[in-house]
Design an enzyme around this catalytic site. Structure first.
Site, PDB file in Angstrom:
ATOM      1  N   ARG A   9       0.702  -1.331   0.291  1.00  0.00           N
ATOM      2  CA  ARG A   9       0.094   0.235   0.120  1.00  0.00           C
ATOM      3  C   ARG A   9       0.495   1.234  -0.318  1.00  0.00           C
ATOM      4  NH1 ARG A   9      -5.026   0.291  -1.509  1.00  0.00           N
ATOM      5  NH2 ARG A   9      -5.639  -1.267   0.460  1.00  0.00           N
TER       6      ARG A   9
ATOM      7  N   ARG B  78       0.416  -6.221  -9.640  1.00  0.00           N
ATOM      8  CA  ARG B  78       1.703  -5.151  -8.013  1.00  0.00           C
ATOM      9  C   ARG B  78       1.351  -6.752  -7.558  1.00  0.00           C
ATOM     10  NH1 ARG B  78      -3.425  -2.698  -5.631  1.00  0.00           N
ATOM     11  NH2 ARG B  78      -5.307  -4.649  -5.214  1.00  0.00           N
TER      12      ARG B  78
ATOM     13  N   HIS C 173      -0.329   3.220  -9.882  1.00  0.00           N
ATOM     14  CA  HIS C 173      -1.105   3.773  -9.417  1.00  0.00           C
ATOM     15  C   HIS C 173      -0.391   4.358  -7.800  1.00  0.00           C
ATOM     16  CE1 HIS C 173      -3.505   3.617  -5.832  1.00  0.00           C
ATOM     17  NE2 HIS C 173      -4.789   2.971  -5.886  1.00  0.00           N
TER      18      HIS C 173
ATOM     19  N   ASP D 139     -13.717   9.241  -5.834  1.00  0.00           N
ATOM     20  CA  ASP D 139     -12.804   7.692  -7.060  1.00  0.00           C
ATOM     21  C   ASP D 139     -13.860   7.978  -7.837  1.00  0.00           C
ATOM     22  OD1 ASP D 139     -11.959   5.787  -7.378  1.00  0.00           O
ATOM     23  OD2 ASP D 139     -12.698   4.615  -6.071  1.00  0.00           O
TER      24      ASP D 139
ATOM     25  N   GLU E  82      -3.399   8.351 -11.409  1.00  0.00           N
ATOM     26  CA  GLU E  82      -3.125   7.400 -11.693  1.00  0.00           C
ATOM     27  C   GLU E  82      -3.793   7.508 -13.563  1.00  0.00           C
ATOM     28  OE1 GLU E  82      -5.689   3.559 -10.032  1.00  0.00           O
ATOM     29  OE2 GLU E  82      -5.773   4.523  -8.076  1.00  0.00           O
TER      30      GLU E  82
END
Ligand SMILES: O=P(O)(O)OC[C@H]1O[C@H](O)[C@H](O)[C@@H](O)[C@@H]1O
EC number: 5.1.3.15
Length: 259
Positions: free
Chosen positions: A14, A37, A113, A158, A214
């Site tokens: 994270r 990822r 990201h 978001d 992003e």
């Protein structure tokens, strides 16, 4: 970097700049944000030619190939090369290249990201997405047009912005610095901050100190025929705020500062 980031596979870290491939978020049947990822990359000692970024003086080339496990959930052989280059002024350039090394075409969606460190989420604004359409990911990706000149934050946000310009800026009023994001080959852009929503591996107050902006290719997935390659660019630099004229991309002469 989240104060609660877990550095143990299969948990994605994270923080930093996760690479979202071959699927952005839950837009397809794969686990959210795909599987890359969570993977370990190898150093690519002999990468195919890629013109050097003029201002870069240190770089590393990485490579990831589809593993047997990956092929079970996404049956397409690929070679993913990633160049990470650090410029003289502290700017960071990522150049992803995805090649179809299979015998049939495939589609994928993609995003970088980055968790950008900011002084305080209430003290920043994101510029460059004015008058664009976005899909609100808190409302089942309903489509809206953003008429606000800048994005500010006072609750969870978001959004997947569509057909965005190559430059987006994150202006940090408290630090008096602006992060300039330049992207190529990824027409969309996501802006995300969870505010107080519970997110795994994120400390209670951590949302205050980051914003995710992003670079993404989501609305129109990228298609590669056998042997074809897709290339993108994400470049991030920091300048003192006020180093820009009104128009994006028209920079006044400013000395870059380090983060
Ligand atoms: O929790 P993760 O799978 O890392 O996803 C974290 C976030 O990533 C993106 O920015 C999406 O737009 C968000 O919807 C998601 O919550």
């Amino acid at each position: 970097m989240s104060s609660k980031a877990i550095f143990q596979p299969p948990t994605p870290i994270r923080g930093g700049i996760p690479v979202l491939f071959p699927q952005y978020s839950n837009t397809g049947p794969l686990p959210s944000h795909g599987f890359v990822r969570n993977r370990f990359w190898k150093i690519d000692t002999n990468p195919p030619h890629l013109p050097s970024h003029p201002s870069s003086n240190a770089r590393i080339d990485l490579i990831l190939r589809s593993s047997e496990d990956d092929l079970k959930i996404w049956p397409h052989k690929y070679e993913f090369r990633l160049r990470v280059a650090l410029g003289h002024q502290g700017d960071l350039t990522l150049t992803p290249r995805v090649k179809n090394s299979d015998r049939t075409p495939f589609n994928f969606t993609f995003a970088f990201h980055p968790y950008f460190s900011v002084s305080d989420i209430s003290e920043i604004q994101v510029e460059g997405l004015h008058n664009l359409d976005y899909l609100d990911q808190q409302k089942n990706r309903t489509r809206f047009t953003d008429h606000c000149k800048v994005i500010t934050f006072n609750s969870q946000l978001d959004r997947l912005y569509l057909s965005t310009p190559n430059k987006i800026r994150i202006v940090d009023h408290k630090k008096k610095k602006t992060i300039v994001v330049h992207k190529e080959g990824q027409v969309d852009a996501v802006v995300w901050n969870p505010w107080e929503k519970k997110v795994s591996d994120l400390g209670v107050e951590d949302y205050r100190r980051f914003v995710a902006v992003e670079s993404a290719a989501v609305e129109k997935p990228i298609t590669l025929k056998p042997g074809e390659e897709w290339k993108g660019v994400l470049q991030m630099s920091v300048v003192p705020s006020g180093c820009f004229t009104g128009k994006l991309g028209h920079k006044k002469s400013c000395i870059h500062s380090h983060t």
